[in-house]
Every structure is written in C-alpha cells, then in structure tokens.
Design an enzyme around this catalytic site. Structure first.
Site, PDB file in Angstrom:
ATOM      1  N   LYS A  35      38.068  25.184  29.761  1.00 49.29           N
ATOM      2  CA  LYS A  35      38.809  26.199  30.518  1.00 49.29           C
ATOM      3  C   LYS A  35      38.012  26.606  31.758  1.00 49.29           C
ATOM      4  O   LYS A  35      36.819  26.305  31.869  1.00 49.29           O
ATOM      5  CB  LYS A  35      39.075  27.414  29.627  1.00 49.29           C
ATOM      6  CG  LYS A  35      37.812  28.153  29.184  1.00 49.29           C
ATOM      7  CD  LYS A  35      38.103  29.183  28.091  1.00 49.29           C
ATOM      8  CE  LYS A  35      36.826  29.898  27.675  1.00 49.29           C
ATOM      9  NZ  LYS A  35      37.044  30.755  26.491  1.00 49.29           N
ATOM     10  N   ARG A 130      42.625  40.564  20.152  1.00 51.13           N
ATOM     11  CA  ARG A 130      42.831  40.063  21.504  1.00 51.13           C
ATOM     12  C   ARG A 130      44.033  39.128  21.550  1.00 51.13           C
ATOM     13  O   ARG A 130      44.950  39.331  22.319  1.00 51.13           O
ATOM     14  CB  ARG A 130      41.548  39.367  21.980  1.00 51.13           C
ATOM     15  CG  ARG A 130      41.502  39.096  23.442  1.00 51.13           C
ATOM     16  CD  ARG A 130      40.211  38.417  23.870  1.00 51.13           C
ATOM     17  NE  ARG A 130      40.058  37.080  23.323  1.00 51.13           N
ATOM     18  CZ  ARG A 130      39.135  36.203  23.724  1.00 51.13           C
ATOM     19  NH1 ARG A 130      38.270  36.545  24.668  1.00 51.13           N
ATOM     20  NH2 ARG A 130      39.043  35.008  23.176  1.00 51.13           N
ATOM     21  N   TYR A 244      20.812  43.490  56.188  1.00 53.61           N
ATOM     22  CA  TYR A 244      21.669  44.672  56.246  1.00 53.61           C
ATOM     23  C   TYR A 244      20.944  45.912  55.719  1.00 53.61           C
ATOM     24  O   TYR A 244      20.181  45.844  54.746  1.00 53.61           O
ATOM     25  CB  TYR A 244      22.918  44.453  55.395  1.00 53.61           C
ATOM     26  CG  TYR A 244      23.962  43.580  56.055  1.00 53.61           C
ATOM     27  CD1 TYR A 244      24.509  43.933  57.298  1.00 53.61           C
ATOM     28  CD2 TYR A 244      24.402  42.418  55.446  1.00 53.61           C
ATOM     29  CE1 TYR A 244      25.481  43.133  57.898  1.00 53.61           C
ATOM     30  CE2 TYR A 244      25.371  41.623  56.037  1.00 53.61           C
ATOM     31  CZ  TYR A 244      25.909  41.980  57.266  1.00 53.61           C
ATOM     32  OH  TYR A 244      26.858  41.197  57.851  1.00 53.61           O
ATOM     33  N   MET A 292      27.196  37.861  52.709  1.00 54.51           N
ATOM     34  CA  MET A 292      28.308  37.039  52.224  1.00 54.51           C
ATOM     35  C   MET A 292      27.930  35.559  52.162  1.00 54.51           C
ATOM     36  O   MET A 292      28.258  34.863  51.202  1.00 54.51           O
ATOM     37  CB  MET A 292      29.531  37.225  53.135  1.00 54.51           C
ATOM     38  CG  MET A 292      30.773  36.531  52.614  1.00 54.51           C
ATOM     39  SD  MET A 292      32.164  36.649  53.759  1.00 54.51           S
ATOM     40  CE  MET A 292      32.517  38.399  53.727  1.00 54.51           C
TER      41      MET A 292
END
Ligand SMILES: *Cc1c(COP(=O)(O)O)cnc(C)c1O
Length: 349
Positions: A35, A130, A244, A292
């Site tokens: 998955k 679940r 930053y 980023m």
C-alpha cells in the site's frame, strides 16, 4: 548529481521478505503489503520483484492502488483491498480481478449484488475499532457470507509493536473466538505480529514495514539510501546567520553547505537544527531552518566536500531519522518525495 537521489535496494527488500517468510514457517504463506506506493518506494517495481521471488498475495489500502499493482503484476497473484468494496469501485474490482476485504454489511450487500461469485475476503474487528465486523455483527452475517467461500478472513493488531502489551493476547483470543472452525484461511499479523511467534501466524501473514527495513523488524536489512546534492558551499564569519528567521548564528568561522531537498521532499521541517546528514561516515549537523527545497549543513570539519550528503544510509536509517523527527519509520518512508530520482538496485547479489 542534479537532483536528490533515492537508491532503493530491491535485493534487500527480497532478503527481508525471505527472512520473514522463514520466520513464519512452512505452514504459513507470506504475503506482502504494498500500500501507499510500497511505503513510498514504488509499488510497481517492488511488487514485481516480490512476485518473482515467490510472493502470491499482495495487500493494498484502496482499489486504485490495487489497479496499479495489477497492471504491474499481470494476472496470477491475488491482490487484496483493505478498505473493501467501496461505492464506485465495482468496475475496477471486476475488470482487474481484485479481492476486496469486506468490512460491513453494506459492503457485503454491494459486493454480492454487483459481482455475484466474485472473490472477496472478510475483515473482522478484534478490538482496534477501525475496520471490519464486530463479533455480534459477524455472528449474524457469517451464515450468509461463509457459503459464498471467502478467500481469507483477517483482523489487525493494534499494539503489535509492543509484544508484551495485553492487547495482543486479547485480540488473539477474540480472533480465535470469531474464526475457529470456519474452514477459511486466516490472517492476523503484520510485521509485528509475525515477530511475536507461531501463535500469531495462522495461514497468511501480511508484513509491510519489515520488508522495507523498518522497526519492529530489528534484523531487517536497510533498503534506502537518500543522498542530497550539494549546490553551493560558503564561508560564514562569526556572528553571521544562516537561513530563515536567522535561526542559526555562527560562533566561529564556519563553512556551510547548501543541499538540494527540503520539506517539500518529505524532510520534516521539525528536523531543522536537530538532524544530521552524513559525508560517508562523518556526521554533519543541519543548521538553521529547513526550507521548502533547501537545507543548510555545517561542513566546517570536512577536509573535502563531497558531491552529496546522506540523510538516509548506512549510518542513519529511517527509524533514526524518525526518532529525531518525533515520528515512526513508516511516516519517514511514506513521506519520501516525488522529486527524488529513484534508482533501483536489483540482481546485484
Ligand atoms: C499496513 C497494514 C499491514 C502491514 O503492517 P506493517 O506494520 O507495515 O507490517 C498489515 N495489515 C493491515 C490491515 C495494514 O493496514
């Protein structure tokens, strides 16, 4: 090196699958959970390699993932869908021969009406709350479902990363109570349950993380190496700041490497100022904020600046990075970004 390189050792994945298969014993079939794009590593490549090694049962979270895995594998292996038969998925399930693990009376009705005679499995809830049928519901539905011949009945353990947790024995007892004597293949365990021993193995085990080199499979071979290219190196004088918010200030004359990758590539921003990259076996602290697309690293102590620095590799695995980030190896793997150039090692041994 232009873009960050993610090297995925398919041979190591196969070695891990074989090691888990040996642990689960000859009476138990070892499937493979692929998955989330095989935990971020590429479902098609990983599933094909595992199929060649002998895996015949594959597990995915949703039907779309099952479609991709079927397209990679062709006909033959079974592909089980944990989320079951959802509205709108009927055509894909039928066309690609997928096996939904039915979780509710709604899903049973949908499946039997839309695709009578088509393969299915059943998911039972043994306490995790679940997915799957709870005991009283199962008691009512079993007489309708069992004559249709489910391929598999399964449940999932909530605490298998803690072998001593009493929940494991409680769920095992509940699974026995719900499935003993049904004459259907049974599956309870993912990686953690498989490692808890034969009582948890039943007919089929469903390891995921252990294949990909993560805990709780401590003996796993490492699978990934993530190397971030150095874009630029600069000298920084005492009192100057980096990145930053001026989050890091040089105390002495420093050399700072800027490497190409950032939080958009799945490198958690919380790792800023806390993580370590590696120049071979030499640790280099990340300084300042993670941007980023860029990370700044103190390389003052290196005599030579390499073309790339490793975030994941021989000196630092997914669980090491997860510890620093305050999460689990699963999240580090599944967060691996789409910009990485994925290189596969296969047939090297
Ligand atoms: C993800 C998952 C697995 C695999 O779990 P690992 O801990 O990665 O081995 C097995 N079964 C179910 C139902 C899952 O959701």
């Amino acid at each position: 090196m232009a873009t960050a390189s993610l090297r995925i050792d398919l041979d190591a994945i196969l070695a891990n699958w074989r090691a888990l298969d040996a642990l689960s014993g000859p009476a138990t079939e070892t499937g493979a959970v692929v998955k989330a794009n095989s935990y971020g590593l590429g479902a098609a490549r990983v599933a094909r390699a595992l199929a060649r090694a002998g895996a015949r049962k594959f597990f995915v979270a949703c039907t779309e993932e099952g479609v991709a895995v079927r397209q990679a594998l062709g006909e033959g292996p079974q592909i089980f869908i944990f989320s079951g038969h959802m509205a709108g998925d009927t055509e894909m399930i039928a066309d690609l021969g997928l096996t939904p693990m039915l979780n509710s009376l709604d899903q049973v009705t949908r499946h039997f009406e839309a695709l009578p005679g088509a393969p299915f499995g059943i998911q039972l809830d043994t306490g995790m709350n679940r997915l799957g049928f709870e005991a009283p519901e199962w008691q009512a539905v079993a007489p309708i479902v069992l004559p249709q011949g489910p391929e598999l009945v399964m449940s999932h353990l909530a605490c298998s990363d803690e072998p001593e947790h009493p929940m494991n024995a409680a769920q095992l007892a509940q699974f026995h109570a719900m499935t003993d004597g049904l004459g259907v293949k049974r599956s309870l365990s993912a990686t953690g349950g498989l490692l808890m021993g034969p009582a948890f193995h039943f007919d089929v085990v469903r390891p995921g993380i252990g294949l990909y080199g993560g805990l709780p499979f401590e003996a796993a071979e490492p699978v990934v190496r993530l190397t971030l290219p150095v874009v630029q190196v600069r000298e920084v004088a005492p009192g100057e700041t980096v990145g930053y918010s001026n989050a890091w200030e040089a105390e002495g004359p420093s050399r700072i490497a800027t490497v190409s990758a950032g939080y958009a590539d799945g490198i958690h921003r919380t790792l800023g100022g806390r993580a370590t990259l590696w120049a071979g076996d030499v640790p280099c602290p990340v300084v300042g904020r993670i941007s980023m697309d860029l990370i700044t690293v103190d390389v003052t102590h290196l005599s030579e600046i390499p073309a790339g620095l490793d975030l994941l590799g021989p000196c630092q695995g997914v669980d090491d990075v997860a510890d620093v980030a305050g999460t689990i190896g699963y999240e580090i793997l599944t967060g691996l970004g789409q910009r990485y150039a994925r290189h596969y090692v296969e047939g090297a041994r």
